[in-house]
Design a protein around this motif. Structure first.
Motif, short mmCIF file in Angstrom:
data_model
loop_
_atom_site.label_atom_id
_atom_site.label_comp_id
_atom_site.label_asym_id
_atom_site.label_seq_id
_atom_site.Cartn_x
_atom_site.Cartn_y
_atom_site.Cartn_z
N GLU A 142 0.86 -1.41 0.12
CA GLU A 142 0.02 0.09 -0.02
C GLU A 142 0.82 1.18 -0.01
O GLU A 142 0.26 2.20 0.10
N SER A 153 -1.08 0.48 -3.88
CA SER A 153 -1.66 -0.75 -4.11
C SER A 153 -2.59 -0.92 -5.49
O SER A 153 -3.58 0.18 -5.39
N THR A 210 -6.31 -2.28 -3.78
CA THR A 210 -7.17 -1.47 -2.68
C THR A 210 -7.22 -0.14 -3.23
O THR A 210 -6.43 0.46 -3.97
N ASN A 211 -8.07 0.78 -2.62
CA ASN A 211 -8.28 2.15 -3.07
C ASN A 211 -7.43 3.10 -2.04
O ASN A 211 -7.82 4.17 -2.20
N ALA A 212 -6.81 2.81 -1.32
CA ALA A 212 -6.37 3.56 -0.05
C ALA A 212 -5.14 4.32 -0.78
O ALA A 212 -4.50 3.94 -1.57
#
Lengths: 406, 406
Positions: free
Chosen positions: B176, B230, B233-235
C-alpha cells in the motif's frame, strides 16, 4: 555457395528439443558455406493460447491488438532459435518482421505484404550471420504491427526469397512433401518429385492441406521455386515451380478428397437472367464460402441450381436462402449432408482426352454414384457419398496409376 | 483535467482477472476526464519462464537475444490490457517500448534510457486514447530491442512522466505504500504519507524492497514526484518527492532491517596508504557487492578492516581475499555469519542531534549488542546479531515513536 531461405513451421519448433534439432540442420547448411535466412512460426499451440487469453477479455478483441499479441509468438521463437544456434557456435541474429523490413498494408490480422526493404538482412548476411526472421508479421507504413493471416510464415519466406533472389526456398513442415493422395486414405500414395504452381493451387482448393493457396499464388506471381519437405527427416521433398514440358507427360498428378461437404439444391428455379446473381449475392452477404456451383440446362423454363458448402455452414446457408426462395419463385430448397468432393488434378489433362471417361469408369466399376460434376482446365471434381469417399480415392488412384513413377 | 502516468507491476497484471481489475481502475480515471499513459510489466512469472527456456538452449544466452525474448512479456500485457479496456468501452492503444519512442544505449539487458520521443504518445493522447506502453524495454539507435534491467518498468513510467510533465506518476504495486518498518517485522508499522527521494534511496539501500534505487534516483534527477500505491485497494499510498521544509520536523522516517548479512574482518592490517585499495580492488574484481565498510583508528601501526556482504557471497569473498592476506601482511581474516543490518533513515536527523544516542540507548536497554556502526548524512546503520533483529526493529520503532503521526 548459395543463398537459402528456409521456413520452419510451428510443429518443427514446437519444443526446446525440436528447436535444437532445427538448429543442427541449419548449422549443417551453414558449415557447407551457404548463406541462410531462416523464417520461423510461433511454437505450436502458442497462438491458440494467446487468442484464448484475448477472448477471455473481449468477445471480439481489436484486430490491431490481436496483432500486437500474436506477433510475440514468432518473436519468442526467433530469439530461442538464435540462442540455440549460438550454442552450436553459429553466428545468428534475430529480426522481427518490422526489423526485417517487411512493410504491409494496414489490414490487421490479414495484412498483405507491400514491400520488403532487405537492407538489414543483406548487411547481416554479408557478416556471415544466419538471419532468423519472424514469419507471419510485419509493420504498416505508420509503424503498427500487422500479421499476415493463415499461412503467413510461408508467405514471409517466399517473399524474402523473391526479394533476395535466393537459389532455393525450403518450406519445412511435418510432412515429407506433396503426395499423389493423402497416405492415410490411399496407402499406395507416392511423394511427388516436382509439381507446378497451378497443380498445387488446384490441390489446395481441393482440401490438400500442404500449403495455403495464397502462398502458392505469391510464389507463382514472383516465380519463386520452392521445396516442401520435412523437418523430421532428411528425405528430399517436393519441388514446386513453373510448368515445364516434361511435366505434361503426367496426365493426372494427384487425387484429393475433401470430406464434410454439404449440397444445397434449389429446385424449380425460373430460367431467367439474374436469378443466380440474386442467390449468390445473398449467400455472399451472409459470408458463406461456396465451393462448387452447378446449374444444368432448363426443362420447360425451369432449372435447378446446386452448390456445395462446408457442412458447418449448411444451416447458415439455409437461413440465408429462406426469404429468397419465394422471391425468385423457386419450388423448394433441399439440403444434403454426408457428401464428399473427389478431385483429380494435373496440367497434363489439358492435352489429353479421356481423363473424365477414365475417372467415371473407375467410379462406376466400384459402384460409386456421381452426384455432381464440375471441371476446370486442369481439374475434374465430383461430389459423391461421403461413406464411399475413401474407396473412391483408392480406385481413382489405381486407375490413373499414380503409385507408379512414369 | 490532469495527465496521469500509471505503472502496474507483474503481480497487478498477473492473470486475466487481475488485468480486468486494472482496466476498471483505469476506466474510472479516464471517465473523470483525465489523460492516461499506462506502463505495464510482464505478467508475473512470464519473465522467469522465458529465461528458463533460453537456459535450456545455452548456459549463457546472448544478451541481445535475451532482450528480444523478454520484451515479448510486456508486449503480451499491453495487448491484453488494451483489449480489456475496449471491453469497458475505453479507447486504448498499445505501444511497445520502441513504438513509444524510448531510445536507449546499446547495453543489452541493462540499457539506460537516453531519450524519449513522445510524438506518438502525444498524438494518441490528443485523440483521447489511453496509451498502454510496454515497460522495461526500448530500442537503441540502430533499432535493436533493449531491456532496462531490474526495476525497468518503474523507470519507463517515471521517464515518460518526466518528458510529458505529467501531473502525477502512480506506481501501482502489491503493497500500500512505504512503511515506517516492514509490517511483518514491526506490527505497529505505519504507512508514510510523504517521503523524500533521499530517504527512500537510503531505505532501498537498506533492504526495503519497495522500489529499485535506480528508479528513485532517476525521479530525483528529473524532479518527478510519484506515488507508490496498491493496485488491490483504493487506499492512498506514499508520495515521494523533493524534500520540503515540513518534512524536516520528522527526525527519523523509518527503520529497515536487512537479514542474511555476513561480516568479514581482516585483522592486524599495517596502517599504510593503499592497503584498503588493494583489498577492495580484489573484492571488486571478484564482482562482490560490499555493503558497509568500517575501519577504526590504528593501534601500534596496525588496524582492522571490516566489511559486510550478503551471506551468499561470503565464501566467494573469502576465496578472493585468501591470496591478499599475506601480500598485505595482515594477521588473519575472520568471517561471521548470522548478522543483520538495522538502519534508521530520516532527512530530519541532519538538523537534530541525539539520534545516534537514542538509537544506541534503545538497543542497549533491550540488551542488544552493536557490532559495527556506519553513518551517512541521513542514515545510521548498525550490525547486530541476526537472532535479535526483529526485536531490535521493534524497540527502535517504538523509541522513535514511528507509529505516531507527528
Amino acid at each position: 555457395m548459395a543463398l537459402f531461405v528456409q521456413k520452419y513451421g510451428g510443429t518443427s519448433v514446437g519444443s526446446v528439443e525440436r528447436i535444437k534439432k532445427v538448429a543442427e540442420r541449419i548449422a549443417d547448411f551453414y558449415r557447407q558455406g551457404h548463406d541462410l535466412v531462416v523464417v520461423v512460426s510461433a511454437m505450436s499451440g502458442v497462438t491458440d493460447q494467446l487468442l484464448q487469453l484475448a477472448s477471455q477479455l473481449h468477445p471480439e478483441p481489436s484486430e490491431r491488438e490481436v496483432d500486437v499479441l500474436l506477433s510475440t509468438g514468432e518473436q519468442t521463437t526467433i530469439a530461442l532459435l538464435s540462442i540455440a544456434l549460438h550454442a552450436l557456435k553459429i553466428p545468428a541474429v534475430s529480426l522481427t518482421g518490422a526489423q526485417a523490413g517487411i512493410i504491409t498494408d494496414a489490414r490487421h490480422t490479414r495484412a498483405k505484404i507491400l514491400n520488403i526493404s532487405p537492407k538489414k538482412i543483406k548487411e547481416l548476411l554479408r557478416g556471415r550471420n544466419v538471419v532468423v526472421v519472424a514469419g507471419f508479421q510485419g509493420q504498416n507504413v505508420e509503424g503498427h504491427i500487422t500479421t499476415l493471416g493463415r499461412g503467413g510464415s510461408d508467405l514471409t519466406a517466399i517473399a524474402i526469397a523473391a526479394v533476395l533472389h535466393a537459389q532455393c526456398c525450403q518450406i519445412y513442415t511435418d510432412v515429407e512433401g506433396v503426395y499423389t493422395a493423402d497416405p492415410r486414405i490411399v496407402p499406395r500414395a507416392r511423394k511427388i518429385e516436382e509439381i507446378s504452381y497451378d497443380e498445387l493451387l488446384e490441390m489446395a482448393a481441393s482440401g490438400s492441406k500442404v500449403m495455403q493457396a495464397r502462398s502458392v499464388e505469391f510464389a507463382k506471381k514472383f516465380k519463386v521455386p520452392f521445396e516442401v519437405r520435412s523437418s523430421f527427416t532428411n528425405a528430399p521433398g517436393t519441388i514446386v515451380k513453373e510448368e515445364v514440358r516434361a511435366m505434361e507427360k503426367v496426365v493426372v498428378r494427384a487425387v484429393s478428397l475433401e470430406p464434410d461437404q454439404a449440397k444445397v439444391t434449389i429446385l424449380g428455379v425460373p430460367d431467367k437472367p439474374g436469378i443466380a446473381a440474386k442467390v449468390f449475392s445473398r449467400i455472399a452477404e451472409a459470408e458463406i464460402n461456396v465451393d462448387m456451383i452447378v446449374q444444368n440446362i432448363s426443362d420447360h423454363g425451369l432449372t435447378d441450381i446446386t452448390f456445395t458448402v462446408h457442412k458447418s455452414l449448411l444451416k447458415k446457408a439455409m437461413v440465408a436462402l429462406d426469404p429468397i426462395v419465394t422471391e425468385i419463385g423457386a419450388r423448394e430448397v433441399r439440403a444434403t449432408e454426408g457428401v464428399a468432393k473427389l478431385s483429380v488434378v494435373g496440367i497434363g489433362m489439358r492435352s489429353h482426352s479421356g481423363v473424365a471417361a477414365l475417372l467415371f469408369s473407375a467410379l462406376a466399376e466400384a459402384g460409386i454414384n456421381v452426384q455432381m460434376i464440375s471441371t476446370s482446365e486442369i481439374k475434374i471434381a465430383v461430389i459423391i457419398d461421403e461413406a464411399v469417399g475413401k474407396k473412391a480415392a483408392q480406385v481413382v488412384h489405381d486407375a490413373f496409376k499414380l503409385d507408379q513413377l512414369l
